[in-house]
Write a protein that holds these residues in place. Structure first.
Motif, short mmCIF file in Angstrom:
data_model
loop_
_atom_site.label_atom_id
_atom_site.label_comp_id
_atom_site.label_asym_id
_atom_site.label_seq_id
_atom_site.Cartn_x
_atom_site.Cartn_y
_atom_site.Cartn_z
N LEU A 86 0.86 -1.18 0.00
CA LEU A 86 0.00 0.00 0.00
C LEU A 86 0.90 1.23 0.00
N ARG A 87 0.63 2.15 -0.93
CA ARG A 87 1.42 3.37 -1.01
C ARG A 87 0.47 4.56 -1.09
N GLY A 88 0.75 5.54 -0.24
CA GLY A 88 -0.06 6.75 -0.17
C GLY A 88 0.59 7.69 0.81
N ASN A 89 -0.13 8.04 1.90
CA ASN A 89 0.42 8.92 2.94
C ASN A 89 1.61 8.28 3.64
N SER A 90 1.72 6.98 3.54
CA SER A 90 2.87 6.25 4.07
C SER A 90 2.99 4.95 3.28
N ALA A 91 4.05 4.21 3.53
CA ALA A 91 4.26 2.92 2.87
C ALA A 91 3.89 1.81 3.85
N ILE A 92 2.98 0.93 3.44
CA ILE A 92 2.52 -0.16 4.29
C ILE A 92 2.67 -1.46 3.50
N ASP A 93 3.30 -2.44 4.12
CA ASP A 93 3.45 -3.77 3.51
C ASP A 93 2.71 -4.78 4.38
N LEU A 94 1.81 -5.55 3.78
CA LEU A 94 1.04 -6.56 4.49
C LEU A 94 1.48 -7.94 4.00
N GLN A 95 1.87 -8.80 4.91
CA GLN A 95 2.33 -10.15 4.58
C GLN A 95 1.28 -11.17 5.02
N SER A 96 0.94 -12.10 4.13
CA SER A 96 -0.04 -13.13 4.47
C SER A 96 0.62 -14.25 5.27
N GLN A 97 -0.22 -15.03 5.95
CA GLN A 97 0.22 -16.22 6.67
C GLN A 97 -0.45 -17.42 6.00
N VAL A 98 0.16 -18.59 6.14
CA VAL A 98 -0.41 -19.82 5.57
C VAL A 98 -1.54 -20.30 6.46
N ASP A 99 -2.68 -20.61 5.83
CA ASP A 99 -3.82 -21.19 6.54
C ASP A 99 -4.39 -22.29 5.63
#
Length: 181
Positions: free
Chosen positions: A37-50
């Motif tokens: 996610l890029r906008g007012n800040s940089a956010i990285d979301l990592q998935s987990q195995v399910d």
């Protein structure tokens, strides 16, 4: 690109929890998902195995630091060998955490703020008849009254649409029922 229902709205301070099931990119077979996610800040979301699914489970303690605004996102599948595919991209809105806002925060929408400003101008216009005047080589132009009234009508309709949408009502107006026999 496919439509996997990536959240269109994320609220800061609330746990972000959703699953993604992609048969072409099973989590149990070495694939992982990352959302940038890029906008007012940089956010990285990592998935987990399910199982075969990808789970995004971001605790409220982390999301409370997200800055409000509109962000572009890129959801990517990454294989253990380094292969990267973009699955989906688009725009997501991050809403502010109400628990962390101060007393003087104005949470009205653009349409609500603009409508209030137009109505304030109309109320104060009753005693001001001039649309334009000049004093010492300075000129002031005022928005014509009929234009203000048209703008007020436009923004009243916009605010009504926002309120209807927030209540789950049709944003297209009245519902017409048709019975065919």
């Amino acid at each position: 690109m496919s439509c996997i229902r990536f959240p269109k709205i994320i609220t800061a301070g609330i746990t972000l929890n959703f699953w993604v099931n992609l048969t072409a990119y099973p989590a149990s077979n070495g694939w992982s998902l990352v959302a940038y996610l890029r906008g007012n800040s940089a956010i990285d979301l990592q998935s987990q195995v399910d199982g075969n699914q990808h789970l995004f489970n971001i605790p409220a303690e982390i999301t409370k630091n997200y800055k409000a605004g509109h962000y572009g996102y890129s959801l990517r599948a990454i294989y253990s060998t380094g292969l990267i595919d973009e699955i989906e991209s688009g725009v997501v809105e991050i809403k502010a955490d109400l628990a962390s806002l101060t007393d003087n925060t104005d949470l009205r929408s653009h349409a609500q703020k603009t409508l209030a400003a137009i109505e304030a101008v109309i109320e104060n216009r009753a005693t001001l008849d001039q649309e334009r005047y000049r004093i010492n080589n300075r000129e002031l132009y005022r928005t014509p009254f009929d234009t203000l009234v048209k703008l007020r009508g436009f923004y009243r309709a916009e605010v009504a649409r926002e309120q209807a949408k927030a209540c789950g009502k049709s944003v297209f107006g009245k519902v017409i029922r048709v019975r065919l026999e």
